[in-house]
Enzyme design. Sequence first.
Site, PDB file in Angstrom:
ATOM      1  N   ASN A  75     -11.225  -2.674  -4.577  1.00  0.00           N
ATOM      2  CA  ASN A  75     -10.495  -1.746  -5.450  1.00  0.00           C
ATOM      3  C   ASN A  75     -11.233  -1.434  -6.763  1.00  0.00           C
ATOM      4  OD1 ASN A  75      -7.251  -2.965  -4.353  1.00  0.00           O
ATOM      5  ND2 ASN A  75      -8.299  -1.086  -3.751  1.00  0.00           N
ATOM      6  N   ASP A  98       0.821  -1.212   0.000  1.00  0.00           N
ATOM      7  CA  ASP A  98       0.000   0.000   0.000  1.00  0.00           C
ATOM      8  C   ASP A  98       0.860   1.270   0.000  1.00  0.00           C
ATOM      9  OD1 ASP A  98      -2.335   1.450  -0.006  1.00  0.00           O
ATOM     10  OD2 ASP A  98      -2.667   1.296   2.159  1.00  0.00           O
TER      11      ASP A  98
HETATM   12  C1  IPE Z   1      -5.412  -2.607   0.280  1.00  0.00           C
HETATM   13  O1  IPE Z   1      -5.097  -1.279   0.052  1.00  0.00           O
HETATM   14  C2  IPE Z   1      -5.447  -3.358  -1.022  1.00  0.00           C
HETATM   15  C3  IPE Z   1      -4.168  -3.506  -1.707  1.00  0.00           C
HETATM   16  C4  IPE Z   1      -3.012  -3.090  -1.289  1.00  0.00           C
HETATM   17  C5  IPE Z   1      -4.240  -4.220  -2.956  1.00  0.00           C
HETATM   18  P1  IPE Z   1      -6.212  -0.168  -0.118  1.00  0.00           P
HETATM   19  O2  IPE Z   1      -5.494   1.102  -0.376  1.00  0.00           O
HETATM   20  O3  IPE Z   1      -7.213  -0.595  -1.125  1.00  0.00           O
HETATM   21  O4  IPE Z   1      -6.897  -0.188   1.321  1.00  0.00           O
HETATM   22  P2  IPE Z   1      -7.743   0.929   2.068  1.00  0.00           P
HETATM   23  O5  IPE Z   1      -8.790   1.406   1.102  1.00  0.00           O
HETATM   24  O6  IPE Z   1      -6.796   2.031   2.438  1.00  0.00           O
HETATM   25  O7  IPE Z   1      -8.284   0.238   3.258  1.00  0.00           O
HETATM   26  C1  IPE Z   2      -1.720   0.206  -3.280  1.00  0.00           C
HETATM   27  O1  IPE Z   2      -1.506   1.572  -3.344  1.00  0.00           O
HETATM   28  C2  IPE Z   2      -2.086  -0.382  -4.626  1.00  0.00           C
HETATM   29  C3  IPE Z   2      -3.461  -0.868  -4.701  1.00  0.00           C
HETATM   30  C4  IPE Z   2      -4.358  -0.780  -3.758  1.00  0.00           C
HETATM   31  C5  IPE Z   2      -3.859  -1.502  -5.932  1.00  0.00           C
HETATM   32  P1  IPE Z   2      -2.693   2.625  -3.322  1.00  0.00           P
HETATM   33  O2  IPE Z   2      -3.097   2.910  -4.721  1.00  0.00           O
HETATM   34  O3  IPE Z   2      -3.767   2.188  -2.413  1.00  0.00           O
HETATM   35  O4  IPE Z   2      -1.930   3.875  -2.706  1.00  0.00           O
HETATM   36  P2  IPE Z   2      -2.518   4.944  -1.719  1.00  0.00           P
HETATM   37  O5  IPE Z   2      -3.056   4.215  -0.548  1.00  0.00           O
HETATM   38  O6  IPE Z   2      -3.580   5.682  -2.484  1.00  0.00           O
HETATM   39  O7  IPE Z   2      -1.348   5.795  -1.377  1.00  0.00           O
HETATM   40 MG    MG Z   3      -4.093   2.450  -0.432  1.00  0.00          MG
END
Ligand code: IPE
Ligand code: IPE
Ligand code: MG
Length: 241
Positions: free
Chosen positions: A70, A22
Amino acid sequence: MPNFGKNEEKLRLPRHIAIIMDGNGRWAKRRFLPRSAGHRAGAKTFQDIAHYANQIGVKYMTVYAFSTENWKRPKEEIDNLMNLMRDYLKDAKNFKEENIQVQFIGDLSVLPEDMQELIREDEELSASATGMHLNIAVNYGGRDEIVRAVRRLAAKVEAGELQPADIDEQAVSRELYTAGQPDPDLIIRPSGEYRLSNYLIWQAAYAEFWFSDILWPDFKPKHLMQAIEAYNGRSRRFGGV
Ligand code: IPE
Ligand code: IPE
Ligand code: MG
């Protein structure tokens, strides 16, 4: 034996490490770059960390690449993430050299057909690898996984193959995507969030957690080692004394 350096020889390796990759978006934002640049950098980090974990002898690693939640993201970002996964899948020759066995977990049935085909090919190509077992969670949700397991058990009961009284914890575990694998010992979440976000919620029952403010694209092998060191300082009691 993995070489941890002179002071770290006695480190116990977690058998199974799970990572919530993340922070890609915030990494990009800080650099005034589009989110896609963060995802590209995150994909590179994933390859480096998987390579390193395999080298030091980790037996199971599970990474969260795309959750069932997602899909709420803009279509452009979803397309970008799927394209990055396609690139990775097409690169599958690398897994063969690395001796990593790859398995995709999650509801793959809704992915574009060409990706499903690439996934099948890659799983087949790496099936005989004897190094680390790498689960890549795509369209994965812990609750979705449990619902699926419950349905499969119900179908067995309906078919007369199983008695309700025979449904125990092992029976549920056997219907999960991770059937036959040890539960994660250590779950790592970078990016400063302190939640599971529907990740491995059944399997995480007795996992140790390591949180960090590092954004995933900045995550380096030394951070994995810090997490493993922290894990070594934990006393796992599993309810005992
Ligand atoms: C969790 O991250 C899912 C992945 C890393 C694939 P998110 O960015 O989707 O989680 P939330 O929304 O902050 O809980
Ligand atoms: C994790 O990074 C990747 C996925 C969830 C697919 P994010 O896209 O959630 O990154 P932040 O949380 O917005 O920084
Ligand atoms: Mg995220």
